[in-house]
Enzyme design. Structure first.
Site, PDB file in Angstrom:
ATOM      1  N   SER A  35       3.059 -11.137 -27.114  1.00  0.00           N
ATOM      2  CA  SER A  35       3.275  -9.702 -27.257  1.00  0.00           C
ATOM      3  C   SER A  35       4.011  -9.237 -26.005  1.00  0.00           C
ATOM      4  CB  SER A  35       1.946  -8.959 -27.434  1.00  0.00           C
ATOM      5  OG  SER A  35       1.059  -9.272 -26.376  1.00  0.00           O
ATOM      6  N   GLU A  37       5.145  -5.888 -23.395  1.00  0.00           N
ATOM      7  CA  GLU A  37       4.845  -4.505 -22.980  1.00  0.00           C
ATOM      8  C   GLU A  37       6.097  -3.833 -22.408  1.00  0.00           C
ATOM      9  OE1 GLU A  37       1.117  -3.793 -20.976  1.00  0.00           O
ATOM     10  OE2 GLU A  37       2.156  -2.531 -19.504  1.00  0.00           O
ATOM     11  N   ASP A 129      -5.863   5.870 -14.490  1.00  0.00           N
ATOM     12  CA  ASP A 129      -6.127   6.017 -13.050  1.00  0.00           C
ATOM     13  C   ASP A 129      -6.454   7.460 -12.725  1.00  0.00           C
ATOM     14  OD1 ASP A 129      -5.843   3.390 -12.061  1.00  0.00           O
ATOM     15  OD2 ASP A 129      -3.682   3.520 -12.383  1.00  0.00           O
ATOM     16  N   LYS A 188     -17.072  -1.638 -24.098  1.00  0.00           N
ATOM     17  CA  LYS A 188     -15.848  -1.375 -24.869  1.00  0.00           C
ATOM     18  C   LYS A 188     -15.849  -2.209 -26.157  1.00  0.00           C
ATOM     19  CE  LYS A 188     -13.013  -2.143 -21.257  1.00  0.00           C
ATOM     20  NZ  LYS A 188     -11.822  -2.115 -20.363  1.00  0.00           N
ATOM     21  N   PHE A 239       2.518  -3.488  -6.132  1.00  0.00           N
ATOM     22  CA  PHE A 239       1.787  -3.107  -7.329  1.00  0.00           C
ATOM     23  C   PHE A 239       0.472  -3.885  -7.405  1.00  0.00           C
ATOM     24  CE2 PHE A 239       1.247  -3.066 -12.043  1.00  0.00           C
ATOM     25  CZ  PHE A 239       1.021  -1.705 -12.132  1.00  0.00           C
ATOM     26  N   HIS A 289       0.571 -12.057 -23.230  1.00  0.00           N
ATOM     27  CA  HIS A 289       1.119 -10.705 -23.207  1.00  0.00           C
ATOM     28  C   HIS A 289       2.045 -10.628 -21.999  1.00  0.00           C
ATOM     29  CE1 HIS A 289       1.193  -6.376 -23.950  1.00  0.00           C
ATOM     30  NE2 HIS A 289       1.009  -6.181 -22.649  1.00  0.00           N
TER      31      HIS A 289
END
Ligand code: FAD
Length: 317
Positions: A35, A37, A129, A188, A239, A289
């Site tokens: 996948s 992003e 965030d 979750k 990051f 991903h």
């Protein structure tokens, strides 16, 4: 002139040849699923680059492609517009990211309904965030979803979405303990999450150790590794620092001295990502991903290496 020496391989090297040909990464054709992003284009000028990347990668027939949701809900419209266009113009299923930040439940629910109306059937559900930025204290929005688990349950009430959530192989920077981290993931999943996508990591052992913790807690959903090809080492390192992902010294060493040498940097980036995914495939991973950063070429090359080939019928004109 000297005649060439032809060596007959001794038994040991022959058996190692046989063993290496059994490596899944060398026989992975058709077994790897991916996948991709993307983030919504910042403005009209950035749209073509985003769509060039989408159109290059979608013929590889990913399971789905995801579109992020800007910090503080700042890209609400752009995320919706991008996933809607993916529904209209491609054969690939888009997943819209969605956070709890800066919106009431009613507002978030309206967005979820808008996704459904646009034909979107997948959501990546996140807390988000703190509005003050990474490192600030997170306060749930008044009248909003208080936790990601609540958001997941809210989404599932609105429609039969496939819901993905985040997972952190090195734990989330705000987590007090591993137990807190795993408890949040479990909540979750109990709320209905179908899969998790991890924060990126560079040491594969971290992923496998995390997977052990997750499975030991009885969490059965797929935990898909998030892979970031290092387009720009400094940017990635910055990051990573904010998100709690570690950057090993060996990785810094590989990019050392290449700040002004973009061409070599790209080759190194491809080699680093290839090494990582090949090791993961050899250790049994079949789903990946990719954080594309809206650039196709590195990700395309890695997917090619993993045995993915474009479906010509889906190739953009
Ligand atoms: P959660 O999974 O809800 O919580 C993360 C961690 O915080 C927990 O594991 C736990 O350690 C701690 N925690 C939370 N609640 C509690 C509690 N009650 N008690 C103890 N500890 C707690 N951000 C965006 O703004 N837009 C995006 O599109 C986006 N996409 C992302 C996609 C992926 C795959 C990932 C991994 C992250 C993404 N993020 C995005 C970043 C994410 O919003 C931040 O990491 C945020 O700080 C946490 O959101 P979460 O959904 O991961 O939080």
């Amino acid at each position: 002139m000297m005649s060439p020496i032809i060596r007959t391989p001794h038994t040991e090297s022959l058996s190692s040849v046989r063993v290496s040909s059994l490596r899944p990464s060398r026989n992975a054709w058709g077994t790897v699923r991916v996948s991709f992003e993307f983030f919504p284009a910042k403005n009209a000028e950035a749209e073509p680059a985003l769509w060039e990347a989408i159109n290059r990668l979608t013929p590889l027939q990913p399971e789905f492609v995801t579109v992020t949701y800007g910090a503080g809900g700042s890209t609400r419209e752009r995320t919706l517009n991008t996933v809607s266009r993916i529904v209209r113009e491609t054969n690939v299923a888009p997943a819209a990211h969605l956070t709890c930040v800066g919106a009431t439940r009613a507002e978030v629910d309206d967005i979820v309904r808008a996704f459904w109306a646009a034909g979107v059937r997948r959501i990546v559900a996140l807390r988000g965030d703190p509005p003050g930025g990474v490192g600030a204290r997170y306060e749930p929005f008044p009248g909003g979803y208080q936790t990601t688990a609540e958001l997941v349950a809210g989404i599932k009430k609105i429609g039969n979405f496939n819901v993905a959530v985040s997972a952190y192989p090195e734990s989330h920077p705000e987590s007090g303990s591993w137990q807190a981290d795993i408890d949040v993931l479990k909540a979750k999943v109990d709320a209905g999450a179908d899969m998790a996508i991890t924060q990126f990591f560079f040491e594969n052992d971290l992923y496998f150790r995390y997977l052990d913790r997750v499975r030991a807690a009885g969490i059965p959903i797929p935990i898909i590794p998030g892979i970031v090809p290092v387009q720009n080492f400094r940017q990635t390192a910055n990051f990573a620092q904010k998100t709690g992902a570690s950057v090993p010294q060996w990785l810094a060493d590989r990019f050392e001295g290449l700040d002004d040498d973009a061409a070599t940097r790209r080759l190194i980036a491809a080699a680093v990502a290839a090494e990582q995914v090949i090791d993961l495939v050899d250790r049994g991973v079949q789903d990946f991903h990719f954080y594309t950063m809206n650039r196709a070429d590195l990700v395309y090359a890695i997917c090619h290496l993993l045995g993915l080939r474009p479906n010509e019928a889906l190739q953009a004109a």
